[in-house]
Design an enzyme around this catalytic site. Sequence first.
Site, PDB file in Angstrom:
ATOM      1  N   CYS A   1       0.832  -1.205   0.000  1.00 49.58           N
ATOM      2  CA  CYS A   1       0.000   0.000   0.000  1.00 49.58           C
ATOM      3  C   CYS A   1       0.869   1.258   0.000  1.00 49.58           C
ATOM      4  O   CYS A   1       1.516   1.549  -0.985  1.00 49.58           O
ATOM      5  CB  CYS A   1      -0.961  -0.061   1.202  1.00 49.58           C
ATOM      6  SG  CYS A   1      -2.351   1.071   1.054  1.00 49.58           S
TER       7      CYS A   1
ATOM      8  N   GLU B   1      -0.550  -8.596   5.272  1.00 49.06           N
ATOM      9  CA  GLU B   1      -0.311  -8.706   6.721  1.00 49.06           C
ATOM     10  C   GLU B   1      -1.610  -8.756   7.522  1.00 49.06           C
ATOM     11  O   GLU B   1      -1.584  -9.038   8.722  1.00 49.06           O
ATOM     12  CB  GLU B   1       0.585  -7.552   7.204  1.00 49.06           C
ATOM     13  CG  GLU B   1      -0.101  -6.210   7.410  1.00 49.06           C
ATOM     14  CD  GLU B   1      -0.367  -5.448   6.114  1.00 49.06           C
ATOM     15  OE1 GLU B   1      -0.322  -6.032   5.028  1.00 49.06           O
ATOM     16  OE2 GLU B   1      -0.642  -4.229   6.209  1.00 49.06           O
TER      17      GLU B   1
ATOM     18  N   HIS C   1      -3.334  -5.801   1.303  1.00 51.51           N
ATOM     19  CA  HIS C   1      -2.583  -5.977   2.554  1.00 51.51           C
ATOM     20  C   HIS C   1      -2.456  -7.434   2.993  1.00 51.51           C
ATOM     21  O   HIS C   1      -3.320  -7.935   3.719  1.00 51.51           O
ATOM     22  CB  HIS C   1      -3.276  -5.194   3.673  1.00 51.51           C
ATOM     23  CG  HIS C   1      -3.138  -3.718   3.540  1.00 51.51           C
ATOM     24  ND1 HIS C   1      -2.209  -2.998   4.260  1.00 51.51           N
ATOM     25  CD2 HIS C   1      -3.777  -2.832   2.758  1.00 51.51           C
ATOM     26  CE1 HIS C   1      -2.300  -1.708   3.932  1.00 51.51           C
ATOM     27  NE2 HIS C   1      -3.251  -1.584   3.017  1.00 51.51           N
TER      28      HIS C   1
END
Lengths: 248, 82
Positions: A101, A212, A210
């Site tokens: 991002c 994570e 994302h």
Amino acid sequence: MAQQPAVERGTGAAVGARIGVITFPGTLDDRDAARAVRLAGATPVTLWHGDPDLHGVDAVVLPGGFSYGDYLRAGAIARFAPAMNAVVDAARGGLPVLGICNGFQMLTESHLLPGSMIKNDHLHFLCRDQGLRVENTATAWTSQFAAGEEIVIPLKNQDGQYVADERTLDELEAEGRVVFRYVGGNPNGSRRDIAGITNERGNVVGLMPHPEHAVEPGFGPDASAGPRSGLDGLRFFTSAISSLLATA
Amino acid sequence: MPRIVVEVMPKPEILDPQGKAVNGALPRLGFTGISQVRQGKRFELTVDGPVTEDLLAEVRRAAETVLSNPVIEDVVRVAEEA
């Protein structure tokens, strides 16, 4: 304080791998990225934007957020941080770098990756679970995926529209450097549905969604195993660990 | 103190979502006769000394490397403002 679950300790064989996560003013997802590194079995190393020393880490994650408030352009000021200068040098030497991002925006602003991100074509901040197709499994961050595999990880941004001139896009396609493409609808107007790309060497990968946020049961996107069971993000980090082991 | 103005615009071939949104809002608010809007940035740089050719060249360099991203933007004006 509750005892940490065993999986948090990083008991994998590659516990020796040290993966740095850089925090900039305005970074939001550094803690989640560090947690993902730990859950994947490596040791997260906290790095600070003002420190030009990468402390000997084996790989670096540039996490998401709004570094420097996205002033000027997303990622534009972070590019000039002392830690980023060190990342640019190390990346040119082959250090695995993952930009997520805002981290992807830093990689394009520092010209480690071509193109740029502009505001979403619909102008809204968009947050949703996003389908992606993995199109390159030869990078340092995607070796644990199958070619053409479709995965789901969260997407959340306002400046997520990937743009580059036609010649650059053709080059990326011809060299197989489009790593992730949006499936199930283009969420932001990105050229050719591009969600993530890599450099010539395959050590630097940037993407808007994302990984994570999809690394632990109960906290990921909805998946076939049940609500919030999606763990597709974990393999970004296990891929990096396995590529580090392969070159060790 | 003298001031140098730098103006940056999105490249013509890059879609400008902000300009497009403004363009959509204008007729809704009764402003007609405007067919296109493109939105850019204006920087006002206050400088210490007199504005020399060297200083302007320095500012042009800053405009190309920091104030704009040449992948998506053009520097359309660097000039001393009276």
